[in-house]
Design a protein around this motif. Structure first.
Motif, PDB file in Angstrom:
ATOM      1  N   MET A  27       0.953  -1.129  -0.152  1.00  0.00           N
ATOM      2  CA  MET A  27      -0.052   0.006   0.204  1.00  0.00           C
ATOM      3  C   MET A  27       0.976   1.295   0.126  1.00  0.00           C
ATOM      4  O   MET A  27       1.720   1.366   0.760  1.00  0.00           O
ATOM      5  N   SER A  28       0.648   2.172  -0.964  1.00  0.00           N
ATOM      6  CA  SER A  28       1.501   3.471  -1.213  1.00  0.00           C
ATOM      7  C   SER A  28       1.291   4.268   0.188  1.00  0.00           C
ATOM      8  O   SER A  28       0.334   4.176   0.694  1.00  0.00           O
ATOM      9  N   GLY A  29       2.057   5.148   0.320  1.00  0.00           N
ATOM     10  CA  GLY A  29       1.989   5.891   1.555  1.00  0.00           C
ATOM     11  C   GLY A  29       0.745   6.831   1.643  1.00  0.00           C
ATOM     12  O   GLY A  29       0.130   7.219   2.578  1.00  0.00           O
ATOM     13  N   PHE A  30       0.388   7.252   0.388  1.00  0.00           N
ATOM     14  CA  PHE A  30      -0.914   8.218   0.200  1.00  0.00           C
ATOM     15  C   PHE A  30      -2.117   7.212   0.627  1.00  0.00           C
ATOM     16  O   PHE A  30      -3.172   7.743   1.557  1.00  0.00           O
ATOM     17  N   ALA A  31      -2.292   6.156   0.230  1.00  0.00           N
ATOM     18  CA  ALA A  31      -3.309   5.168   0.339  1.00  0.00           C
ATOM     19  C   ALA A  31      -3.362   4.812   1.905  1.00  0.00           C
ATOM     20  O   ALA A  31      -4.276   4.702   2.418  1.00  0.00           O
ATOM     21  N   ALA A  32      -2.158   4.667   2.354  1.00  0.00           N
ATOM     22  CA  ALA A  32      -2.127   4.283   3.828  1.00  0.00           C
ATOM     23  C   ALA A  32      -2.555   5.566   4.967  1.00  0.00           C
ATOM     24  O   ALA A  32      -3.468   5.221   5.610  1.00  0.00           O
ATOM     25  N   GLN A  33      -2.079   6.585   4.447  1.00  0.00           N
ATOM     26  CA  GLN A  33      -2.734   7.707   5.206  1.00  0.00           C
ATOM     27  C   GLN A  33      -4.042   7.848   4.922  1.00  0.00           C
ATOM     28  O   GLN A  33      -4.841   8.053   6.039  1.00  0.00           O
ATOM     29  N   LEU A  34      -4.807   7.770   3.772  1.00  0.00           N
ATOM     30  CA  LEU A  34      -6.154   7.767   3.480  1.00  0.00           C
ATOM     31  C   LEU A  34      -6.843   6.690   4.257  1.00  0.00           C
ATOM     32  O   LEU A  34      -7.764   6.890   4.996  1.00  0.00           O
ATOM     33  N   PHE A  35      -6.343   5.536   4.367  1.00  0.00           N
ATOM     34  CA  PHE A  35      -6.933   4.392   5.167  1.00  0.00           C
ATOM     35  C   PHE A  35      -6.952   4.834   6.443  1.00  0.00           C
ATOM     36  O   PHE A  35      -7.956   4.535   7.357  1.00  0.00           O
ATOM     37  N   ARG A  36      -5.857   5.087   7.291  1.00  0.00           N
ATOM     38  CA  ARG A  36      -5.797   5.677   8.519  1.00  0.00           C
ATOM     39  C   ARG A  36      -6.711   6.835   8.916  1.00  0.00           C
ATOM     40  O   ARG A  36      -7.523   6.816   9.938  1.00  0.00           O
ATOM     41  N   LEU A  37      -6.826   7.916   7.985  1.00  0.00           N
ATOM     42  CA  LEU A  37      -7.698   8.631   8.262  1.00  0.00           C
ATOM     43  C   LEU A  37      -9.358   8.493   8.165  1.00  0.00           C
ATOM     44  O   LEU A  37     -10.049   8.783   9.166  1.00  0.00           O
ATOM     45  N   LEU A  38      -9.807   7.627   7.268  1.00  0.00           N
ATOM     46  CA  LEU A  38     -11.199   7.059   7.120  1.00  0.00           C
ATOM     47  C   LEU A  38     -11.412   5.978   8.159  1.00  0.00           C
ATOM     48  O   LEU A  38     -12.639   5.836   8.641  1.00  0.00           O
ATOM     49  N   ALA A  39     -10.298   5.434   8.603  1.00  0.00           N
ATOM     50  CA  ALA A  39     -10.450   4.397   9.679  1.00  0.00           C
ATOM     51  C   ALA A  39     -10.594   4.974  11.069  1.00  0.00           C
ATOM     52  O   ALA A  39     -10.457   4.217  12.202  1.00  0.00           O
ATOM     53  N   SER A  40     -10.313   6.055  11.131  1.00  0.00           N
ATOM     54  CA  SER A  40     -10.439   6.781  12.448  1.00  0.00           C
ATOM     55  C   SER A  40     -11.849   7.351  13.083  1.00  0.00           C
ATOM     56  O   SER A  40     -12.320   8.089  12.173  1.00  0.00           O
ATOM     57  N   LEU A  41     -11.935   7.236  14.420  1.00  0.00           N
ATOM     58  CA  LEU A  41     -13.083   8.028  14.801  1.00  0.00           C
ATOM     59  C   LEU A  41     -13.269   9.513  14.851  1.00  0.00           C
ATOM     60  O   LEU A  41     -13.955  10.009  14.934  1.00  0.00           O
ATOM     61  N   LYS A  42     -11.834   9.980  14.517  1.00  0.00           N
ATOM     62  CA  LYS A  42     -12.070  11.640  14.262  1.00  0.00           C
ATOM     63  C   LYS A  42     -12.760  11.753  13.374  1.00  0.00           C
ATOM     64  O   LYS A  42     -12.981  13.227  13.191  1.00  0.00           O
ATOM     65  N   ILE A  43     -12.816  10.888  12.108  1.00  0.00           N
ATOM     66  CA  ILE A  43     -13.677  11.213  10.902  1.00  0.00           C
ATOM     67  C   ILE A  43     -15.066  10.820  11.155  1.00  0.00           C
ATOM     68  O   ILE A  43     -15.971  11.647  10.821  1.00  0.00           O
ATOM     69  N   ALA A  44     -15.133   9.820  11.686  1.00  0.00           N
ATOM     70  CA  ALA A  44     -16.511   9.055  11.570  1.00  0.00           C
ATOM     71  C   ALA A  44     -17.586   9.852  12.622  1.00  0.00           C
ATOM     72  O   ALA A  44     -18.614  10.084  12.405  1.00  0.00           O
ATOM     73  N   ILE A  45     -17.119  10.209  13.635  1.00  0.00           N
ATOM     74  CA  ILE A  45     -17.721  10.774  14.839  1.00  0.00           C
ATOM     75  C   ILE A  45     -18.121  12.110  14.288  1.00  0.00           C
ATOM     76  O   ILE A  45     -19.540  12.359  14.413  1.00  0.00           O
ATOM     77  N   PRO A  46     -17.490  13.088  13.956  1.00  0.00           N
ATOM     78  CA  PRO A  46     -17.931  14.447  13.179  1.00  0.00           C
ATOM     79  C   PRO A  46     -18.690  14.224  12.283  1.00  0.00           C
ATOM     80  O   PRO A  46     -19.878  14.954  12.132  1.00  0.00           O
ATOM     81  N   LEU A  47     -18.609  13.062  11.390  1.00  0.00           N
ATOM     82  CA  LEU A  47     -19.452  13.007  10.293  1.00  0.00           C
ATOM     83  C   LEU A  47     -21.091  12.589  10.755  1.00  0.00           C
ATOM     84  O   LEU A  47     -22.002  12.924  10.320  1.00  0.00           O
ATOM     85  N   LEU A  48     -20.866  11.701  11.587  1.00  0.00           N
ATOM     86  CA  LEU A  48     -22.246  10.999  12.205  1.00  0.00           C
ATOM     87  C   LEU A  48     -22.861  12.359  12.850  1.00  0.00           C
ATOM     88  O   LEU A  48     -24.001  12.591  12.762  1.00  0.00           O
ATOM     89  N   VAL A  49     -22.298  13.289  13.724  1.00  0.00           N
ATOM     90  CA  VAL A  49     -22.904  14.256  14.320  1.00  0.00           C
ATOM     91  C   VAL A  49     -23.367  15.284  13.248  1.00  0.00           C
ATOM     92  O   VAL A  49     -24.532  15.659  13.486  1.00  0.00           O
ATOM     93  N   LEU A  50     -22.854  15.656  12.199  1.00  0.00           N
ATOM     94  CA  LEU A  50     -23.204  16.399  11.137  1.00  0.00           C
ATOM     95  C   LEU A  50     -24.330  15.950  10.446  1.00  0.00           C
ATOM     96  O   LEU A  50     -25.279  16.509  10.198  1.00  0.00           O
TER      97      LEU A  50
END
Length: 318
Positions: free
Chosen positions: A1-24
């Motif tokens: 997995m390339s560096g960008f793909a790995a960063q994107l995976f970690r970002l999307l697999a983080s609650l820091k993204i999921a919880i704000p999206l859910l609240v919004l």
């Protein structure tokens, strides 16, 4: 997995993204429900946010499933995965319905065919059968605000100019065909009229009068508005003229009672009933049902085995 793909995976697999999206999304959904805007739930940005939330939840599940299996056991993992799968199915159903479903609010007039863009057939209201409750039977109630005793819409569906299907629909008893639902409204009822306007030379002109779109007519050199009074039960049309910032009544046209304004004469023509109706397709309904079943099953599985395992641990400690 390339560096960008790995960063994107970690970002999307983080609650820091999921919880704000859910609240919004929760806030937007609540506002859209309090101030009804059906088109909101079909906008690309709303469906796009749902898609991102679903992808984030999927990646979070994939990332944390091994840890749940290791710490809490197989039954806990099955419950979590099943619950998350149910949520994903619901999200997928909402997105699918947003892109493929539709909802139209129309008014059907007796004897007229109504064309709705995108529908494979034309809806014709043949007859609207109305039976009112008697006021003497309910002297203390406002019957105008209550459903009718009978309110049956006899419909014919036309394809290529020919009769394709015939059915009866009523509030609470919609007609369904090929996944499309036709549901008459409870209170959006009334009359539509035709005015026969005769000028000084004896020339006649027919003017349709719709309660939701009163026409402007030129009579005696002035513009007047025709307003149907069918909502009161009287099959009459009031002719109004602007007087400064107010509207002044010039008279009422009724059956057998034409009205003369200047050199023009106005008579009542054909009078027919109309009913409001909702025409919609919700292809996502079975998907939402299965998603809800999966969520419920996952929660039951999780809490049942969690409670059972704790009881066993308590007995072993004793």
């Amino acid at each position: 997995m390339s560096g960008f793909a790995a960063q994107l995976f970690r970002l999307l697999a983080s609650l820091k993204i999921a919880i704000p999206l859910l609240v919004l999304l929760t806030g937007v959904t609540i506002l859209g429900s309090l101030f009804p805007t059906p088109e909101l739930f079909r906008t690309k940005w709303y469906l796009g946010l749902l898609g991102i939330l679903g992808l984030s939840l999927l990646l979070i599940t994939i990332q944390h499933a091994p840890l749940i299996l290791k710490r809490k056991g197989r039954n806990a993992m099955i419950g979590v995965i099943t619950t998350h799968l149910g949520i994903l199915v619901v999200i997928a159903g909402v997105i699918y319905g947003g892109f493929t479903g539709f909802r139209h609010e129309v008014r059907l007039i007796e004897g007229e065919a109504t064309i709705i863009p995108g529908l494979p057939f034309v809806i014709q209201l043949d007859e609207l059968l109305i039976e009112e409750y008697r006021q003497e039977d309910f002297p203390r109630m406002n019957l105008a605000a209550l459903p009718k005793k009978q309110q049956d819409s006899r419909l014919t569906l036309l394809k290529n100019g020919r009769e394709w299907a015939a059915m009866i629909a009523a509030p609470g008893r919609p007609a369904r065909v090929d996944g499309i639902t036709i549901l008459p409204a409870i209170n959006d009822l009334g009359w539509v009229f035709e005015l026969i306007v005769t000028d000084a030379l004896g020339r006649e002109k027919t003017v349709p009068v719709r309660p939701w779109s009163p026409p402007l007519i030129t009579l005696g050199g002035q513009q007047v508005m025709a307003h149907g009074k069918g909502e009161t039960g009287a099959r009459e049309i009031e002719i109004l003229a602007r007087d400064g910032e107010q509207l002044a009544s010039l008279g009422v046209v009724a059956e057998g009672r034409p009205l003369t304004i200047g050199e023009a004469s106005v008579a009542l023509g054909t009078v027919r009933r109309y009913t409001g109706a909702q025409v919609y397709d919700r292809p996502q309904e079975p998907i939402l049902v299965w998603g809800s079943v999966l969520m419920f099953a996952g929660l039951v599985w999780h809490f049942y085995f969690r409670h059972r395992d704790r009881r066993r641990e308590g007995k072993s400690d004793a």
